[in-house]
Design a protein around this motif. Structure first.
Motif: not given
Length: 350
Positions: A151-159
């Motif tokens: 989930r942290a990776l997903q949020a970082a990619q979205r940002s």
């Protein structure tokens, strides 16, 4: 920057029929130079009495274009700084995403060596994990620790995508701003070239008339008579320091688009003088009009900014005894002139 000889008429006001002191002086002196002997059939556009007012208008137009250039240039610089900061954030975000992906890849490798890679983890390490994470977590196919990291990776990619989109928009805006700067630059150069052609067609003595006449603009204007010899000092230590700096610039050339130290346009001189006092003010004369408290011109004190015309397209600094110091127009140097040299004066105390 523009010459300061004729008030700009205001529709519906008494000024519509009033001729400024300088225009009258220029016309009278020009007529004397030509001895009133324009031959029949001669082109009247070549006489000083006609050329000088046209030069005056061209310099005024060039001054307005210069302030638009300054505003566009300031905006371009601001956008450039924003783009660079966004690029830095994107680079840091990409580095963070890379580290997170590397960590998850290590976790996947360990799983593979211990008996096979979790299919859910393999999918989530793909280029587009969006949408699968919620399903996988719901089905219990990945552990809690893996879900948190993914989930942290997903949020970082979205940002990171958002920052890249923002950078793209800012870059487009920057290119438009650069084009705007170029347009205003061409407008200034066209008007200055036209003014120089007009002045170049005059005899040397007639060309000198323009500068001599402009120095007498507005002298004796009764609206500012109460400023003469008022003896009031600067309103603050920083105003005194700005006055001292502006006085030091007297004699340096007018150079449009410059804010010192070797040359100045009108607003550039004001910004530079206050910078020497440790005070940041806007780059354009329009911004400088509201860079402090507006006070009556009749109450001006040394260091106050005096902006002119309804659009604040020219600015000088009041230095006492009814005088301002300013960068008048191309070909002239920073100098003192009467505070009433142009109509529409407003005083701003920084």
């Amino acid at each position: 920057m523009a010459s300061h000889r004729r008030p700009t008429p205001s529709s519906g006001s008494a000024r519509t029929t009033r001729v400024s002191v300088l225009s009258a002086a220029a016309a009278t002196a020009a007529a004397a130079l030509s001895s009133g002997a324009t031959p029949a059939g001669a082109d009247p556009r070549g006489t000083p009495a006609d050329v000088l007012p046209r030069v005056d208008r061209l310099y005024e137009q060039a001054e307005r274009a210069t302030e638009k250039y300054n505003a566009a240039d300031e905006r371009r610089d601001r956008l450039h700084g924003q783009v660079e900061r966004i690029r830095d954030r994107v680079a840091r975000g990409q580095d963070r995403v890379n580290r997170m992906r590397d960590g998850l890849a290590g976790l996947a490798g360990a799983q593979y060596r211990s008996g096979g890679l979790d299919p859910a983890l393999a999918l989530l390490l793909s280029e587009d994990p969006d949408g699968y994470l919620d399903k996988a977590a719901t089905l219990g196919r990945i552990g809690h620790q893996q879900a948190v990291r993914l989930r942290a990776l997903q949020a970082a990619q979205r940002s990171l995508r958002q920052q890249r989109d923002e950078a793209g928009h800012k870059l487009d805006e920057l290119e438009r701003s650069r084009a705007e700067v170029a347009r205003h630059k061409k407008a200034v150069e066209r008007r200055l070239a036209a003014a120089q052609r007009l002045l170049g067609a005059l005899a040397p003595g007639e060309r000198g008339l323009y500068d001599r006449a402009s120095r007498s603009a507005g002298r004796g204007d009764e609206a500012f008579a109460d400023l003469l010899g008022s003896g009031l000092g600067p309103s603050s230590a920083r105003a005194a320091a700005a006055v001292a700096a502006a006085r030091q610039a007297v004699g340096r050339p007018y150079v449009w688009g410059m804010a010192g130290p070797g040359g100045f346009d009108c607003s550039g001189l004001m910004q530079w003088a206050y910078a020497q006092a440790g005070v940041a003010i806007p780059r354009t004369s329009q911004g400088q009009r509201y860079a402090g408290r507006v006070v009556p011109v009749s109450a001006a004190r040394p260091g106050d900014l005096i902006t002119y015309r309804g659009d604040a397209s020219h600015v000088g600094m009041y230095v006492g005894n009814g005088q301002v110091v300013h960068a008048p127009y191309p070909g002239a140097r920073v100098r003192y002139d009467p505070v009433g040299m142009i109509p529409g004066a407003m005083a701003t105390r920084v």
